[in-house]
Design a protein around this motif. Structure first.
Motif, PDB file in Angstrom:
ATOM      1  N   THR A  86       0.848  -1.180   0.000  1.00 31.96           N
ATOM      2  CA  THR A  86       0.000   0.000   0.000  1.00 31.96           C
ATOM      3  C   THR A  86       0.890   1.239   0.000  1.00 31.96           C
ATOM      4  OG1 THR A  86      -0.204  -0.272   2.412  1.00 31.96           O
ATOM      5  CG2 THR A  86      -2.054  -0.981   1.072  1.00 31.96           C
ATOM      6  N   MET A  87       0.351   2.320  -0.550  1.00 26.61           N
ATOM      7  CA  MET A  87       1.132   3.527  -0.801  1.00 26.61           C
ATOM      8  C   MET A  87       0.870   4.602   0.253  1.00 26.61           C
ATOM      9  SD  MET A  87       2.602   2.347  -3.338  1.00 26.61           S
ATOM     10  CE  MET A  87       2.389   1.183  -4.665  1.00 26.61           C
ATOM     11  N   GLN A  88       1.816   5.496   0.347  1.00 28.67           N
ATOM     12  CA  GLN A  88       1.711   6.614   1.290  1.00 28.67           C
ATOM     13  C   GLN A  88       0.454   7.438   1.014  1.00 28.67           C
ATOM     14  OE1 GLN A  88       4.318  10.145   0.786  1.00 28.67           O
ATOM     15  NE2 GLN A  88       5.086   9.643   2.836  1.00 28.67           N
ATOM     16  N   ASP A  89      -0.229   7.815   2.079  1.00 33.92           N
ATOM     17  CA  ASP A  89      -1.398   8.686   1.975  1.00 33.92           C
ATOM     18  C   ASP A  89      -1.394   9.620   3.176  1.00 33.92           C
ATOM     19  OD1 ASP A  89      -3.836   9.960   1.825  1.00 33.92           O
ATOM     20  OD2 ASP A  89      -4.946   8.154   1.239  1.00 33.92           O
ATOM     21  N   LYS A  90      -0.920  10.845   2.962  1.00 34.40           N
ATOM     22  CA  LYS A  90      -0.771  11.794   4.066  1.00 34.40           C
ATOM     23  C   LYS A  90      -2.103  12.359   4.552  1.00 34.40           C
ATOM     24  CE  LYS A  90       4.009  13.227   3.319  1.00 34.40           C
ATOM     25  NZ  LYS A  90       4.453  12.799   4.648  1.00 34.40           N
ATOM     26  N   SER A  91      -3.196  12.033   3.860  1.00 32.41           N
ATOM     27  CA  SER A  91      -4.500  12.499   4.320  1.00 32.41           C
ATOM     28  C   SER A  91      -5.055  11.627   5.446  1.00 32.41           C
ATOM     29  CB  SER A  91      -5.500  12.506   3.160  1.00 32.41           C
ATOM     30  OG  SER A  91      -5.846  11.188   2.768  1.00 32.41           O
ATOM     31  N   LEU A  92      -4.425  10.479   5.700  1.00 35.12           N
ATOM     32  CA  LEU A  92      -4.910   9.557   6.724  1.00 35.12           C
ATOM     33  C   LEU A  92      -4.293   9.886   8.078  1.00 35.12           C
ATOM     34  CD1 LEU A  92      -4.685   6.236   4.694  1.00 35.12           C
ATOM     35  CD2 LEU A  92      -6.627   7.798   4.923  1.00 35.12           C
ATOM     36  N   ASN A  93      -4.767   9.168   9.114  1.00 38.67           N
ATOM     37  CA  ASN A  93      -4.178   9.291  10.439  1.00 38.67           C
ATOM     38  C   ASN A  93      -4.078   7.904  11.058  1.00 38.67           C
ATOM     39  OD1 ASN A  93      -6.644   8.714  12.103  1.00 38.67           O
ATOM     40  ND2 ASN A  93      -7.378  10.562  11.070  1.00 38.67           N
ATOM     41  N   ALA A  94      -3.501   7.837  12.236  1.00 37.72           N
ATOM     42  CA  ALA A  94      -3.225   6.542  12.874  1.00 37.72           C
ATOM     43  C   ALA A  94      -4.489   5.789  13.252  1.00 37.72           C
ATOM     44  CB  ALA A  94      -2.349   6.756  14.114  1.00 37.72           C
ATOM     45  N   ASN A  95      -5.641   6.453  13.249  1.00 40.52           N
ATOM     46  CA  ASN A  95      -6.897   5.780  13.594  1.00 40.52           C
ATOM     47  C   ASN A  95      -7.518   5.052  12.414  1.00 40.52           C
ATOM     48  OD1 ASN A  95      -6.936   6.650  16.327  1.00 40.52           O
ATOM     49  ND2 ASN A  95      -7.666   8.659  15.658  1.00 40.52           N
ATOM     50  N   ASN A  96      -7.068   5.352  11.199  1.00 42.78           N
ATOM     51  CA  ASN A  96      -7.611   4.685  10.021  1.00 42.78           C
ATOM     52  C   ASN A  96      -7.097   3.251   9.923  1.00 42.78           C
ATOM     53  OD1 ASN A  96      -7.191   7.828   8.649  1.00 42.78           O
ATOM     54  ND2 ASN A  96      -9.196   6.840   8.611  1.00 42.78           N
ATOM     55  N   PHE A  97      -7.850   2.403   9.260  1.00 45.70           N
ATOM     56  CA  PHE A  97      -7.374   1.057   8.923  1.00 45.70           C
ATOM     57  C   PHE A  97      -8.172   0.529   7.750  1.00 45.70           C
ATOM     58  CE2 PHE A  97     -10.154   0.731  12.694  1.00 45.70           C
ATOM     59  CZ  PHE A  97     -11.183  -0.084  12.227  1.00 45.70           C
ATOM     60  N   ASN A  98      -7.557  -0.423   7.032  1.00 46.52           N
ATOM     61  CA  ASN A  98      -8.220  -1.065   5.905  1.00 46.52           C
ATOM     62  C   ASN A  98      -9.369  -1.933   6.404  1.00 46.52           C
ATOM     63  OD1 ASN A  98      -5.074  -1.718   4.143  1.00 46.52           O
ATOM     64  ND2 ASN A  98      -6.153   0.191   4.509  1.00 46.52           N
ATOM     65  N   PRO A  99     -10.262  -2.388   5.534  1.00 45.07           N
ATOM     66  CA  PRO A  99     -11.403  -3.192   5.985  1.00 45.07           C
ATOM     67  C   PRO A  99     -10.968  -4.447   6.754  1.00 45.07           C
ATOM     68  CG  PRO A  99     -11.730  -2.481   3.722  1.00 45.07           C
ATOM     69  CD  PRO A  99     -10.329  -2.082   4.094  1.00 45.07           C
ATOM     70  N   PRO A 100     -11.524  -4.667   7.938  1.00 44.05           N
ATOM     71  CA  PRO A 100     -11.250  -5.910   8.665  1.00 44.05           C
ATOM     72  C   PRO A 100     -11.680  -7.110   7.819  1.00 44.05           C
ATOM     73  CG  PRO A 100     -12.299  -4.301  10.099  1.00 44.05           C
ATOM     74  CD  PRO A 100     -12.400  -3.768   8.698  1.00 44.05           C
ATOM     75  N   HIS A 101     -10.827  -8.134   7.755  1.00 44.92           N
ATOM     76  CA  HIS A 101     -11.096  -9.250   6.864  1.00 44.92           C
ATOM     77  C   HIS A 101     -10.373 -10.501   7.343  1.00 44.92           C
ATOM     78  CE1 HIS A 101      -7.152  -7.827   5.606  1.00 44.92           C
ATOM     79  NE2 HIS A 101      -6.956  -9.050   5.107  1.00 44.92           N
ATOM     80  N   VAL A 102     -10.707 -11.616   6.729  1.00 38.12           N
ATOM     81  CA  VAL A 102      -9.898 -12.832   6.812  1.00 38.12           C
ATOM     82  C   VAL A 102      -9.503 -13.177   5.387  1.00 38.12           C
ATOM     83  CG1 VAL A 102     -10.968 -13.643   8.940  1.00 38.12           C
ATOM     84  CG2 VAL A 102     -11.896 -14.383   6.743  1.00 38.12           C
ATOM     85  N   ASP A 103      -8.332 -13.804   5.216  1.00 39.44           N
ATOM     86  CA  ASP A 103      -7.818 -14.053   3.875  1.00 39.44           C
ATOM     87  C   ASP A 103      -8.620 -15.122   3.133  1.00 39.44           C
ATOM     88  OD1 ASP A 103      -5.894 -12.211   4.526  1.00 39.44           O
ATOM     89  OD2 ASP A 103      -4.290 -13.674   4.794  1.00 39.44           O
ATOM     90  N   LEU A 104      -8.958 -16.215   3.825  1.00 37.57           N
ATOM     91  CA  LEU A 104      -9.576 -17.374   3.176  1.00 37.57           C
ATOM     92  C   LEU A 104     -10.786 -17.826   3.978  1.00 37.57           C
ATOM     93  CD1 LEU A 104      -6.286 -19.360   2.409  1.00 37.57           C
ATOM     94  CD2 LEU A 104      -7.539 -17.852   0.849  1.00 37.57           C
ATOM     95  N   PRO A 105     -11.926 -17.190   3.810  1.00 32.12           N
ATOM     96  CA  PRO A 105     -13.090 -17.527   4.640  1.00 32.12           C
ATOM     97  C   PRO A 105     -13.607 -18.945   4.442  1.00 32.12           C
ATOM     98  CG  PRO A 105     -13.692 -16.055   2.847  1.00 32.12           C
ATOM     99  CD  PRO A 105     -12.196 -16.081   2.885  1.00 32.12           C
ATOM    100  N   ASP A 106     -13.405 -19.516   3.253  1.00 34.81           N
ATOM    101  CA  ASP A 106     -13.954 -20.845   2.978  1.00 34.81           C
ATOM    102  C   ASP A 106     -13.013 -21.979   3.352  1.00 34.81           C
ATOM    103  OD1 ASP A 106     -16.286 -19.705   1.925  1.00 34.81           O
ATOM    104  OD2 ASP A 106     -15.346 -19.460  -0.049  1.00 34.81           O
ATOM    105  N   ALA A 107     -11.810 -21.654   3.817  1.00 36.20           N
ATOM    106  CA  ALA A 107     -10.836 -22.697   4.149  1.00 36.20           C
ATOM    107  C   ALA A 107     -11.126 -23.306   5.510  1.00 36.20           C
ATOM    108  CB  ALA A 107      -9.422 -22.115   4.124  1.00 36.20           C
ATOM    109  N   ALA A 108     -10.693 -24.551   5.669  1.00 36.05           N
ATOM    110  CA  ALA A 108     -10.722 -25.192   6.988  1.00 36.05           C
ATOM    111  C   ALA A 108      -9.813 -24.392   7.919  1.00 36.05           C
ATOM    112  CB  ALA A 108     -10.251 -26.628   6.871  1.00 36.05           C
ATOM    113  N   PRO A 109      -9.921 -24.600   9.237  1.00 30.96           N
ATOM    114  CA  PRO A 109      -9.058 -23.845  10.155  1.00 30.96           C
ATOM    115  C   PRO A 109      -7.598 -23.856   9.698  1.00 30.96           C
ATOM    116  CG  PRO A 109     -10.655 -25.106  11.392  1.00 30.96           C
ATOM    117  CD  PRO A 109     -10.819 -25.516   9.951  1.00 30.96           C
ATOM    118  N   TYR A 110      -7.008 -22.687   9.650  1.00 33.54           N
ATOM    119  CA  TYR A 110      -5.652 -22.545   9.135  1.00 33.54           C
ATOM    120  C   TYR A 110      -4.920 -21.462   9.918  1.00 33.54           C
ATOM    121  CZ  TYR A 110      -7.353 -18.354   6.695  1.00 33.54           C
ATOM    122  OH  TYR A 110      -7.881 -17.130   6.411  1.00 33.54           O
TER     123      TYR A 110
END
Length: 201
Positions: free
Chosen positions: A100-124
């Protein structure tokens, strides 16, 4: 969850960083949003701190198959992980570098969407390896994905932060794959680069 510090030799850390930073040797795919959207309409997040920025990705393994000529260089990361965490990796599901690239308009409270990488996988298990020093923390949440609680991204304010980590070259975080997590775009550094490993032990 476990932070693993300097578990790779320094020359190997440098070799990985040099490859990934080489425009002649390493190819990226561009995404207009770093987090995948589910459904036909763009997601509208109720939490104003959630942002979905542009980003780059390079896939080494997808659906258990090697799809990059560069996988041989980063495969030893998993061997060092097995040694340090006393685990045996039985199947590698996916390996992907993300930038991801620098974005000076953001602040430390921002974050990307909460996610899991492989929702359909068995426990990993998952490993985030930090290719270089940066800002743009990794953020982890108490919530876990299950098929009964919806899509692999949480679209509202129903996440509670439990841990935050600032990228440090050569370090990694080992955690349960179905734990919601997110990254953040850097504000001070030009880019933030990680390699995400998903595997069954």
């Amino acid at each position: 969850m476990k932070v693993i510090e300097n578990f790779l030799p320094k020359p190997y850390q440098n070799e990985i960083e040099n490859l990934i930073n080489s425009p002649e040797l390493f190819q990226w795919s561009f995404f207009d949003q770093i987090a995948k959207e589910y459904g036909n309409q763009p997601t509208v997040y109720k939490n104003p701190n959630i942002i979905n920025p542009i980003g780059l990705a390079h896939t080494f393994i997808d659906s258990g198959k090697v799809v990059s000529n560069h996988f041989a260089l980063i495969r030893p990361i998993l061997l060092f992980l097995e040694f340090n965490m006393n685990v045996e990796i039985k199947q590698v599901l996916r390996v992907r570098a993300r930038r991801t690239m620098q974005d000076k308009s953001l602040n430390a409270n921002n974050f990307n969407p909460p996610h899991v990488d492989l929702p359909d996988a068995a426990p990993y298990k998952s490993l985030i390896y930090y290719v270089s020093d940066s800002d743009g923390d990794s953020v982890f949440f108490n919530e876990r994905y299950t098929p009964s609680n919806g899509l692999p991204e949480i679209k509202d304010t129903d996440v509670t932060e439990c841990f935050r980590y600032t990228p440090k070259k050569g370090n990694g975080i080992f955690f349960e794959g179905h734990q919601y997590h997110s990254g953040n775009s850097p504000i001070e550094y030009l880019h933030r680069t990680v390699i995400n490993f998903d595997f069954i032990v």
